[in-house]
Design a protein around this motif. Structure first.
Motif, short mmCIF file in Angstrom:
data_model
loop_
_atom_site.label_atom_id
_atom_site.label_comp_id
_atom_site.label_asym_id
_atom_site.label_seq_id
_atom_site.Cartn_x
_atom_site.Cartn_y
_atom_site.Cartn_z
N PHE A 1 47.14 31.45 36.18
CA PHE A 1 47.69 31.58 38.07
C PHE A 1 46.66 30.95 38.91
N GLU A 2 45.26 30.68 38.47
CA GLU A 2 44.90 29.69 39.49
C GLU A 2 45.36 28.11 39.37
N LEU A 3 45.33 27.88 37.73
CA LEU A 3 45.92 26.44 37.85
C LEU A 3 47.01 26.61 38.28
N LEU A 4 47.77 26.80 38.90
CA LEU A 4 48.74 27.06 39.49
C LEU A 4 48.78 26.98 41.00
N ASN A 5 47.96 27.81 41.15
CA ASN A 5 47.48 28.18 42.79
C ASN A 5 48.21 29.26 43.19
N VAL A 6 48.08 30.47 42.12
CA VAL A 6 48.98 31.24 42.60
C VAL A 6 48.30 32.38 42.48
N PRO A 7 48.05 33.09 44.22
CA PRO A 7 46.64 34.21 44.54
C PRO A 7 47.48 35.18 43.74
N GLN A 8 46.33 35.99 42.94
CA GLN A 8 46.22 36.93 42.76
C GLN A 8 45.37 38.37 42.68
N ILE A 9 46.09 39.94 42.33
CA ILE A 9 45.14 41.38 42.30
C ILE A 9 45.32 41.52 40.86
N TRP A 10 44.15 41.68 40.59
CA TRP A 10 43.98 42.65 39.41
C TRP A 10 42.78 44.05 40.04
N PHE A 11 43.60 44.85 39.36
CA PHE A 11 43.03 46.63 39.12
C PHE A 11 42.62 47.08 38.19
N ASP A 12 42.07 47.59 37.23
CA ASP A 12 42.79 49.09 37.12
C ASP A 12 43.20 49.80 37.00
N THR A 13 43.83 50.66 36.57
CA THR A 13 45.22 51.77 37.48
C THR A 13 45.08 53.12 36.91
N LEU A 14 44.13 53.58 35.87
CA LEU A 14 44.12 54.55 35.46
C LEU A 14 42.73 55.19 35.39
N ASP B 1 56.03 30.28 45.97
CA ASP B 1 55.19 30.89 47.04
C ASP B 1 55.37 32.21 46.65
N THR B 2 54.51 33.00 45.99
CA THR B 2 54.23 34.22 44.96
C THR B 2 52.40 34.42 45.08
N ILE B 3 53.02 35.75 44.84
CA ILE B 3 51.38 36.46 45.48
C ILE B 3 51.65 37.79 44.21
N VAL B 4 50.88 37.55 43.18
CA VAL B 4 50.88 38.42 41.83
C VAL B 4 49.69 39.73 42.81
N LEU B 5 49.89 41.14 41.52
CA LEU B 5 49.33 41.51 42.02
C LEU B 5 49.61 42.76 40.75
N TRP B 6 48.35 43.23 40.23
CA TRP B 6 49.03 43.42 37.71
C TRP B 6 48.31 44.67 38.28
N GLY B 7 48.29 46.41 38.06
CA GLY B 7 47.33 46.95 37.69
C GLY B 7 47.34 46.91 35.91
N VAL B 8 46.61 46.90 35.83
CA VAL B 8 46.20 47.14 33.92
C VAL B 8 46.04 48.75 33.62
N THR B 9 47.14 49.41 32.84
CA THR B 9 46.92 50.30 32.38
C THR B 9 46.11 51.03 31.13
N SER B 10 46.70 51.71 30.75
CA SER B 10 45.75 52.37 29.24
C SER B 10 45.92 52.06 28.45
#
Length: 279
Positions: free
Chosen positions: A156-169, A84-93
C-alpha cells in the motif's frame, strides 16, 4: 468519490448490527435477522463512509480468517485498482483457519471448537479440533500473520494508498514485527477494538482472556459489554449502540488519514473497478 475498502471479520462487516439493545429480540428473531443485508446500514463502516462521503467497498465477512482476507484481496485486485482508495483493515483472531474443501467445492473458515459441516467439509474430514491439534502452531501463526501484514503495508505504501490497521478482538503477537506500527486507538488500555469498547464503557480490561469469537462469552470483556448493551447476548457481536461507539473510536483516526490524504492528493486518479463480491 474516494473509496473506503474495508477488510476483516464479522465485526467489520456488521453482522448483527441491526440488534437494538433498547428493543431486544429473542434468540430466534436475532438468528433470522443477523445476516440480512439491512444490517450493514448500521455498521460503523457505513456510519463513517456516510460522514466522509466515501464509497464503501467491503471485503470483510462473517467468520472470516485473516488468511481468507489476504486471499480475497488478491482476487479483488485482479479486476480493481487502488486509485483514490483508503484501506481500513481490522485483523481478527489467529485461531481461525481457511482450507479449500473438494467436497463442498469452496473455501471454508473454521475454529477449534466448531463442528464440521458435512455439506462443505465432507463426512471423512477429521474436523476442526483434530485439524488444529495436528496443524496449528501459535508461534508460526503469529510469524505468518506478521509476514502478510508486513507485505500488504509495504504494498500500500508503494502505491501511496493510505491505510488504517488495528487488532479487532485481541492484541495479536506479530512474531518478527510488521512494517508499520498499527494505528493508535484512543484509550489507554489494550490496543484492540474489543478492549477499547470495554474501557470506553467504564472498565479496564487489562490481562483479559483471548476472545475466539465463536458465539461464546469466553472472556470478561464480552460478558461486561453484553450487560452494557454494546454486544448482543447471543452471538456477542456489536449492537447498533456498539457500532456507534466503534465509529466514535475510529473517527479521529479516519479523520487524520482522510485529511492528510486529501491535502496531498488534490486531484487523485479515478479508480477503475469491476467490483463484485469476492468469495
Amino acid at each position: 468519490m474516494t473509496r473506503l475498502l474495508t477488510l476483516g471479520c464479522s465485526w467489520i462487516a456488521g453482522i448483527g448490527s441491526k440488534y437494538d439493545a433498547d428493543k431486544p429480540w429473542d434468540k430466534e428473531t436475532y438468528k433470522s435477522n443477523s445476516h440480512s443485508d439491512d444490517n450493514y446500514k448500521n455498521a460503523f463502516r457505513t456510519i463513517l463512509s456516510s460522514k466522509y462521503r466515501l464509497e464503501n467497498v467491503n471485503i470483510s465477512s462473517g467468520g472470516a480468517s485473516n488468511s481468507s482476507q489476504f486471499r480475497k484481496l488478491r482476487k479483488y485486485l485482479h479486476q480493481n485498482d487502488l486509485n483514490d482508495t483508503i484501506v481500513l483493515w481490522g485483523v481478527t483472531s489467529i485461531y481461525r483457519m481457511e482450507v479449500f474443501f473438494n467436497h463442498g467445492k469452496s473455501f471454508s473458515c473454521f475454529q477449534p471448537g466448531q463442528e464440521k459441516r458435512k455439506h462443505i467439509h465432507g463426512p471423512d474430514w477429521c474436523g476442526p479440533k483434530e485439524y488444529f491439534r495436528q496443524h496449528f502452531n501459535k508461534r508460526l501463526a503469529g510469524r505468518t500473520l506478521a509476514d502478510e501484514v508486513h507485505f500488504w503495508q509495504k504494498y500500500f505504501e508503494l502505491l501511496n494508498v493510505p491505510q488504517i490497521w488495528f487488532d479487532t478482538l485481541n492484541v495479536n503477537d506479530y512474531e518478527g514485527g510488521v512494517y508499520k506500527p498499527f494505528d493508535e486507538l484512543p484509550y489507554d488500555c489494550n490496543q484492540d477494538l474489543l478492549s477499547q469498547l470495554a474501557y470506553k464503557n467504564g472498565w479496564d480490561p487489562m490481562d483479559d482472556k483471548y476472545h475466539l469469537s465463536d458465539w461464546k462469552a469466553d472472556c470478561d470483556r464480552v460478558d461486561f459489554l453484553k450487560k452494557k448493551g454494546v454486544l448482543n447476548p447471543y452471538s456477542f457481536h456489536p449492537t447498533i449502540q456498539g457500532h456507534q461507539q466503534i465509529a466514535e473510536i475510529l473517527d479521529p483516526i479516519l479523520t487524520k488519514c482522510y485529511t492528510s490524504y486529501k491535502e496531498s492528493n488534490k486531484d487523485p486518479k479515478p479508480y477503475k473497478t469491476f467490483w463484485r463480491d469476492v468469495h
